[in-house]
Motif scaffolding. Sequence first.
Motif, PDB file in Angstrom:
ATOM      1  N   MET A   1     -37.272  91.660   0.568  1.00  0.00           N
ATOM      2  CA  MET A   1     -35.816  91.613   0.657  1.00  0.00           C
ATOM      3  C   MET A   1     -35.341  90.171   0.524  1.00  0.00           C
ATOM      4  O   MET A   1     -35.806  89.287   1.228  1.00  0.00           O
ATOM      5  CB  MET A   1     -35.342  92.158   2.017  1.00  0.00           C
ATOM      6  CG  MET A   1     -33.829  92.131   2.181  1.00  0.00           C
ATOM      7  SD  MET A   1     -33.322  92.489   3.876  1.00  0.00           S
ATOM      8  CE  MET A   1     -33.890  91.005   4.712  1.00  0.00           C
ATOM      9  N   ARG A   2     -34.440  89.937  -0.388  1.00  0.00           N
ATOM     10  CA  ARG A   2     -33.876  88.603  -0.579  1.00  0.00           C
ATOM     11  C   ARG A   2     -32.415  88.638  -0.173  1.00  0.00           C
ATOM     12  O   ARG A   2     -31.666  89.537  -0.558  1.00  0.00           O
ATOM     13  CB  ARG A   2     -34.021  88.148  -2.030  1.00  0.00           C
ATOM     14  CG  ARG A   2     -35.458  88.140  -2.528  1.00  0.00           C
ATOM     15  CD  ARG A   2     -35.543  87.514  -3.902  1.00  0.00           C
ATOM     16  NE  ARG A   2     -35.217  86.100  -3.874  1.00  0.00           N
ATOM     17  CZ  ARG A   2     -36.111  85.151  -3.621  1.00  0.00           C
ATOM     18  NH1 ARG A   2     -37.365  85.464  -3.359  1.00  0.00           N
ATOM     19  NH2 ARG A   2     -35.757  83.881  -3.626  1.00  0.00           N
ATOM     20  N   VAL A   3     -32.012  87.630   0.621  1.00  0.00           N
ATOM     21  CA  VAL A   3     -30.614  87.535   1.040  1.00  0.00           C
ATOM     22  C   VAL A   3     -30.121  86.128   0.769  1.00  0.00           C
ATOM     23  O   VAL A   3     -30.904  85.177   0.675  1.00  0.00           O
ATOM     24  CB  VAL A   3     -30.444  87.867   2.547  1.00  0.00           C
ATOM     25  CG1 VAL A   3     -31.007  89.231   2.875  1.00  0.00           C
ATOM     26  CG2 VAL A   3     -31.076  86.793   3.414  1.00  0.00           C
ATOM     27  N   ARG A  23     -26.708  84.838  11.943  1.00  0.00           N
ATOM     28  CA  ARG A  23     -26.459  85.802  10.873  1.00  0.00           C
ATOM     29  C   ARG A  23     -27.436  85.539   9.730  1.00  0.00           C
ATOM     30  O   ARG A  23     -27.592  84.416   9.247  1.00  0.00           O
ATOM     31  CB  ARG A  23     -25.015  85.695  10.375  1.00  0.00           C
ATOM     32  CG  ARG A  23     -24.687  86.718   9.274  1.00  0.00           C
ATOM     33  CD  ARG A  23     -23.265  86.579   8.778  1.00  0.00           C
ATOM     34  NE  ARG A  23     -22.291  87.048   9.764  1.00  0.00           N
ATOM     35  CZ  ARG A  23     -21.409  86.281  10.368  1.00  0.00           C
ATOM     36  NH1 ARG A  23     -21.389  84.980  10.109  1.00  0.00           N
ATOM     37  NH2 ARG A  23     -20.546  86.780  11.232  1.00  0.00           N
ATOM     38  N   TYR A  24     -28.114  86.597   9.307  1.00  0.00           N
ATOM     39  CA  TYR A  24     -29.035  86.514   8.185  1.00  0.00           C
ATOM     40  C   TYR A  24     -28.779  87.729   7.306  1.00  0.00           C
ATOM     41  O   TYR A  24     -29.219  88.840   7.600  1.00  0.00           O
ATOM     42  CB  TYR A  24     -30.481  86.493   8.676  1.00  0.00           C
ATOM     43  CG  TYR A  24     -31.514  86.456   7.572  1.00  0.00           C
ATOM     44  CD1 TYR A  24     -31.708  85.300   6.819  1.00  0.00           C
ATOM     45  CD2 TYR A  24     -32.299  87.570   7.291  1.00  0.00           C
ATOM     46  CE1 TYR A  24     -32.654  85.269   5.799  1.00  0.00           C
ATOM     47  CE2 TYR A  24     -33.249  87.543   6.277  1.00  0.00           C
ATOM     48  CZ  TYR A  24     -33.419  86.393   5.530  1.00  0.00           C
ATOM     49  OH  TYR A  24     -34.348  86.352   4.513  1.00  0.00           O
ATOM     50  N   GLY A  25     -28.017  87.509   6.221  1.00  0.00           N
ATOM     51  CA  GLY A  25     -27.636  88.618   5.363  1.00  0.00           C
ATOM     52  C   GLY A  25     -26.912  89.678   6.182  1.00  0.00           C
ATOM     53  O   GLY A  25     -25.971  89.377   6.923  1.00  0.00           O
ATOM     54  N   PRO A  26     -27.356  90.945   6.133  1.00  0.00           N
ATOM     55  CA  PRO A  26     -26.678  92.012   6.882  1.00  0.00           C
ATOM     56  C   PRO A  26     -27.144  92.115   8.344  1.00  0.00           C
ATOM     57  O   PRO A  26     -26.719  93.009   9.067  1.00  0.00           O
ATOM     58  CB  PRO A  26     -27.091  93.274   6.122  1.00  0.00           C
ATOM     59  CG  PRO A  26     -28.450  92.962   5.588  1.00  0.00           C
ATOM     60  CD  PRO A  26     -28.411  91.485   5.240  1.00  0.00           C
ATOM     61  N   PHE A  27     -27.976  91.176   8.789  1.00  0.00           N
ATOM     62  CA  PHE A  27     -28.555  91.251  10.126  1.00  0.00           C
ATOM     63  C   PHE A  27     -27.877  90.262  11.075  1.00  0.00           C
ATOM     64  O   PHE A  27     -27.560  89.139  10.686  1.00  0.00           O
ATOM     65  CB  PHE A  27     -30.060  90.970  10.092  1.00  0.00           C
ATOM     66  CG  PHE A  27     -30.840  91.922   9.242  1.00  0.00           C
ATOM     67  CD1 PHE A  27     -31.233  93.155   9.734  1.00  0.00           C
ATOM     68  CD2 PHE A  27     -31.164  91.590   7.929  1.00  0.00           C
ATOM     69  CE1 PHE A  27     -31.948  94.041   8.945  1.00  0.00           C
ATOM     70  CE2 PHE A  27     -31.882  92.460   7.134  1.00  0.00           C
ATOM     71  CZ  PHE A  27     -32.277  93.691   7.639  1.00  0.00           C
TER      72      PHE A  27
END
Length: 260
Positions: A1-3, A23-27
Amino acid sequence: MRVSRPRYVDDALFYHDGWRTGRYGPFQLNSVYQPIFCTSDTYGTPCGFEGLLRVKHEGKIISPLDFFPLVPQEDKFFIEWMCRAIHISNFHLVRQPGQLLFVNLDPTTFTNVAQAEYEIKFMVKRMEELGVNPQDFVCEVIEEKSQDDQVFANIIECFKSFGIKVAVDDYGVRFSDRNRIEKLSPDIVKLDGSWFKSMLETQRGKQQLKRTINGFGESDIMVIVEGVETKEQLDFVEAIGGCGVQGYLLGRPQGVAVQP
């Protein structure tokens, strides 16, 4: 998965309900803290807390065991430092003076001692800015079979040179033995909860536990027993004395991520 993520950890942090959050992408990455007690006062004031990660995705909490495999190798160092940053930043919300903060650290993210020293200096500076004394900070490291003993020992000494304590985590289920631990000379050894419970199943195992705890104590290495979930398990550790205990019987992780 790349964010898509910012270059610096600080740019990925924000406040949520008064807690520093990542915050890391949608996480969304949050801190929770599980208390650690000394056997001399197991129902009193904790002697420290372990900072643990709680991850939210689309409003639901997911296990870190499910999250970390999704992080690409090139982002693992970034996530490691984000976790430490939020644990350090939020510690004042749960701590009392003199309590220790335990935070996990993967020493394999350091390619050499010079890199470790650079990153530790940066971490100490951040702690001082937040009012956290480096002497109240404990880095929990996990031994891996592939690690070079001398490099690992040098990194431990690097932490100690800044006043930071070092704990070797998950003793009993990985690659540690007592001789290797004593060569590395950490301040603390944490006994894995599953190993501790399995040892309690036999009289021979109980005797080995007593020898392990007392032996480390004779070497001025503190032992913390993880995974204490029953009164019988606690009674066993208290009877030996001189160590720390951690587990659901004494306290579950608490923080913004587990609030209703």
